[in-house]
Motif scaffolding. Structure first.
Motif, PDB file in Angstrom:
ATOM      1  N   THR A 155       0.826  -1.209   0.000  1.00 22.61           N
ATOM      2  CA  THR A 155       0.000   0.000   0.000  1.00 22.61           C
ATOM      3  C   THR A 155       0.858   1.255   0.000  1.00 22.61           C
ATOM      4  OG1 THR A 155      -0.208   0.099   2.437  1.00 22.61           O
ATOM      5  CG2 THR A 155      -1.884  -1.154   1.233  1.00 22.61           C
ATOM      6  N   LYS A 156       1.973   1.231   0.703  1.00 26.45           N
ATOM      7  CA  LYS A 156       2.821   2.412   0.745  1.00 26.45           C
ATOM      8  C   LYS A 156       3.579   2.607  -0.583  1.00 26.45           C
ATOM      9  CE  LYS A 156       1.613   3.950   4.694  1.00 26.45           C
ATOM     10  NZ  LYS A 156       0.838   5.217   4.771  1.00 26.45           N
ATOM     11  N   ALA A 157       3.851   1.505  -1.293  1.00 29.02           N
ATOM     12  CA  ALA A 157       4.419   1.634  -2.634  1.00 29.02           C
ATOM     13  C   ALA A 157       3.424   2.343  -3.544  1.00 29.02           C
ATOM     14  CB  ALA A 157       4.774   0.261  -3.193  1.00 29.02           C
ATOM     15  N   PHE A 158       2.141   2.009  -3.393  1.00 29.08           N
ATOM     16  CA  PHE A 158       1.099   2.698  -4.153  1.00 29.08           C
ATOM     17  C   PHE A 158       1.069   4.180  -3.797  1.00 29.08           C
ATOM     18  CE2 PHE A 158      -3.009   4.631  -4.500  1.00 29.08           C
ATOM     19  CZ  PHE A 158      -3.411   4.313  -5.790  1.00 29.08           C
ATOM     20  N   VAL A 159       1.037   4.486  -2.494  1.00 24.96           N
ATOM     21  CA  VAL A 159       0.957   5.883  -2.060  1.00 24.96           C
ATOM     22  C   VAL A 159       2.120   6.692  -2.624  1.00 24.96           C
ATOM     23  CG1 VAL A 159       1.092   7.427  -0.049  1.00 24.96           C
ATOM     24  CG2 VAL A 159      -0.370   5.390   0.021  1.00 24.96           C
ATOM     25  N   GLN A 160       3.318   6.113  -2.600  1.00 24.34           N
ATOM     26  CA  GLN A 160       4.487   6.832  -3.102  1.00 24.34           C
ATOM     27  C   GLN A 160       4.371   7.100  -4.608  1.00 24.34           C
ATOM     28  OE1 GLN A 160       6.893   8.135  -1.217  1.00 24.34           O
ATOM     29  NE2 GLN A 160       7.734   9.077  -3.063  1.00 24.34           N
ATOM     30  N   SER A 161       4.041   6.076  -5.364  1.00 27.63           N
ATOM     31  CA  SER A 161       3.909   6.230  -6.811  1.00 27.63           C
ATOM     32  C   SER A 161       2.773   7.195  -7.165  1.00 27.63           C
ATOM     33  CB  SER A 161       3.661   4.860  -7.461  1.00 27.63           C
ATOM     34  OG  SER A 161       3.479   4.979  -8.847  1.00 27.63           O
ATOM     35  N   PHE A 162       1.648   7.036  -6.497  1.00 31.93           N
ATOM     36  CA  PHE A 162       0.485   7.898  -6.721  1.00 31.93           C
ATOM     37  C   PHE A 162       0.825   9.360  -6.438  1.00 31.93           C
ATOM     38  CE2 PHE A 162      -3.292   9.841  -4.607  1.00 31.93           C
ATOM     39  CZ  PHE A 162      -4.142   9.907  -5.699  1.00 31.93           C
ATOM     40  N   THR A 163       1.504   9.594  -5.330  1.00 31.20           N
ATOM     41  CA  THR A 163       1.860  10.964  -4.948  1.00 31.20           C
ATOM     42  C   THR A 163       2.773  11.598  -5.982  1.00 31.20           C
ATOM     43  OG1 THR A 163       1.646  10.382  -2.605  1.00 31.20           O
ATOM     44  CG2 THR A 163       2.879  12.387  -3.121  1.00 31.20           C
ATOM     45  N   GLU A 164       3.777  10.868  -6.428  1.00 30.81           N
ATOM     46  CA  GLU A 164       4.703  11.403  -7.423  1.00 30.81           C
ATOM     47  C   GLU A 164       3.989  11.691  -8.740  1.00 30.81           C
ATOM     48  OE1 GLU A 164       7.869   8.592  -7.701  1.00 30.81           O
ATOM     49  OE2 GLU A 164       8.568   8.941  -5.658  1.00 30.81           O
ATOM     50  N   ALA A 165       3.023  10.831  -9.106  1.00 32.46           N
ATOM     51  CA  ALA A 165       2.309  11.001 -10.372  1.00 32.46           C
ATOM     52  C   ALA A 165       1.414  12.239 -10.358  1.00 32.46           C
ATOM     53  CB  ALA A 165       1.485   9.754 -10.681  1.00 32.46           C
ATOM     54  N   ILE A 166       0.593  12.382  -9.297  1.00 30.95           N
ATOM     55  CA  ILE A 166      -0.314  13.532  -9.300  1.00 30.95           C
ATOM     56  C   ILE A 166       0.445  14.837  -9.093  1.00 30.95           C
ATOM     57  CG2 ILE A 166      -2.313  12.185  -8.599  1.00 30.95           C
ATOM     58  CD1 ILE A 166      -2.010  13.377  -5.790  1.00 30.95           C
ATOM     59  N   ARG A 167       1.585  14.768  -8.423  1.00 30.94           N
ATOM     60  CA  ARG A 167       2.401  15.974  -8.288  1.00 30.94           C
ATOM     61  C   ARG A 167       2.800  16.484  -9.668  1.00 30.94           C
ATOM     62  NH1 ARG A 167       5.888  18.833  -4.889  1.00 30.94           N
ATOM     63  NH2 ARG A 167       7.634  19.768  -5.995  1.00 30.94           N
ATOM     64  N   SER A 168       3.215  15.572 -10.533  1.00 31.26           N
ATOM     65  CA  SER A 168       3.603  15.956 -11.885  1.00 31.26           C
ATOM     66  C   SER A 168       2.414  16.526 -12.649  1.00 31.26           C
ATOM     67  CB  SER A 168       4.172  14.745 -12.626  1.00 31.26           C
ATOM     68  OG  SER A 168       4.529  15.074 -13.952  1.00 31.26           O
ATOM     69  N   GLU A 169       1.230  15.955 -12.443  1.00 25.12           N
ATOM     70  CA  GLU A 169       0.046  16.410 -13.160  1.00 25.12           C
ATOM     71  C   GLU A 169      -0.367  17.827 -12.786  1.00 25.12           C
ATOM     72  OE1 GLU A 169      -2.134  12.020 -13.626  1.00 25.12           O
ATOM     73  OE2 GLU A 169      -3.038  13.581 -12.380  1.00 25.12           O
ATOM     74  N   VAL A 170      -0.166  18.213 -11.516  1.00 26.98           N
ATOM     75  CA  VAL A 170      -0.703  19.504 -11.052  1.00 26.98           C
ATOM     76  C   VAL A 170       0.372  20.547 -10.775  1.00 26.98           C
ATOM     77  CG1 VAL A 170      -2.701  18.327 -10.065  1.00 26.98           C
ATOM     78  CG2 VAL A 170      -0.739  18.847  -8.597  1.00 26.98           C
ATOM     79  N   LYS A 171       1.619  20.248 -11.110  1.00 31.30           N
ATOM     80  CA  LYS A 171       2.699  21.152 -10.726  1.00 31.30           C
ATOM     81  C   LYS A 171       2.586  22.538 -11.356  1.00 31.30           C
ATOM     82  CE  LYS A 171       5.986  19.502 -14.226  1.00 31.30           C
ATOM     83  NZ  LYS A 171       7.313  18.842 -14.431  1.00 31.30           N
ATOM     84  N   ASP A 172       1.856  22.651 -12.476  1.00 29.27           N
ATOM     85  CA  ASP A 172       1.706  23.957 -13.123  1.00 29.27           C
ATOM     86  C   ASP A 172       0.457  24.695 -12.666  1.00 29.27           C
ATOM     87  OD1 ASP A 172       4.030  23.550 -14.629  1.00 29.27           O
ATOM     88  OD2 ASP A 172       2.932  22.517 -16.217  1.00 29.27           O
TER      89      ASP A 172
END
Length: 265
Positions: A155-172
């Motif tokens: 579950t924490k592997a998911f949280v880490q990957s998910f967090t990095e992905a949405i960060r990239s999506e909304v960084k702008d």
């Protein structure tokens, strides 16, 4: 204008220490947890020590509809959430094949499904306003295969990957999304996970102080960082793991996690 932070699991451990930091900086707090007594005690502490404005909501995030219900309840109160802290999470200790399946599924619900639900709801508003912050409690467990805690590490592997992905999506869009990766920390996590027999938690002196972990996470969030590994020992462990085959890393963790008095005969 006073900003509002929503913290799940904010009545103890890292969550409560984060609540103290937000309170000290003048945030209005919305604390969410299952235990009403714990919520009342945390509210009293934060109000008396920091003169904080605290709203408490008892909600069981193990339940599939709880995330939607929480969003609806807070929306009906007319509250704008400026910062979301997804701290709530649990694990279960033991060999997967011998574990209680429903408990493992409940952990997936809490650690993944509820976190995704809350993030989805409040991230929308942050993107529209082009302002907001999200702190997700990941773990160094998400970077290492975890025998004896296979589902929790997953579950924490998911949280880490998910967090990095949405960060990239909304960084702008002016939104900060940060992952906090603690290691073994002196909280009630191990009691709830029935994990006190594990070799890894036998040495209480080796456990991190939740207040120090919270400071690391809070500073990283406010500085707009993508992630923070809390503690030099944990940074070193992950650096070593990066150059270690997964099979070897899993076997090493197996030795660390197994009960000290396990009979292998």
């Amino acid at each position: 204008m006073q900003q509002t932070v929503l913290i799940t699991g904010g009545t103890s451990g890292i969550g409560l220490e984060l609540a103290k930091l937000f309170a000290a900086d003048g945030y209005r707090l919305v604390l969410v947890a299952r235990n009403e007594q714990g919520l009342a005690e945390a509210s009293t502490l934060l109000t008396e020590k920091f003169d904080a404005s605290v709203i408490t909501i008892a909600k069981d995030l193990f339940q599939p509809e709880s995330g939607n219900e929480l969003y609806q309840e807070i929306t009906e109160k007319g509250l704008q959430i400026d910062v979301l802290v997804n701290d709530a999470g649990q694990g279960a200790y033991g060999l997967f094949v011998e574990s209680d399946l429903q408990r493992q599924l409940d952990i997936i619900q809490l650690n993944i499904s509820s976190l995704v639900t809350l993030t989805h709801h409040w991230l929308k508003g942050m993107v529209l306003r082009r302002q907001g912050k999200i702190l997700n409690l990941s773990s160094i467990a998400g970077k290492i295969p975890g025998p004896w805690q296979a589902v929790y590490h997953g579950t924490k592997a998911f949280v880490q990957s998910f967090t990095e992905a949405i960060r990239s999506e909304v960084k702008d869009y002016g939104v900060t999304v940060t992952a906090l990766l603690p290691g073994v920390t002196d909280t009630d996590f191990f009691n709830k996970a029935d994990m006190n027999a594990s070799k890894q938690v036998q040495d209480k002196n080796a456990m991190a102080d939740p207040a120090e972990v919270a400071k690391d996470g809070y500073k990283a969030l406010m500085d707009g960082k993508d992630m923070i590994i809390s503690g030099f020992k944990n940074k070193l462990q992950l650096a070593m793991n990066a150059v270690t085959p997964d099979e070897t890393a899993a076997d090493r963790m197996n030795e660390m996690q197994e009960p000290r008095d396990r009979d292998k005969s």
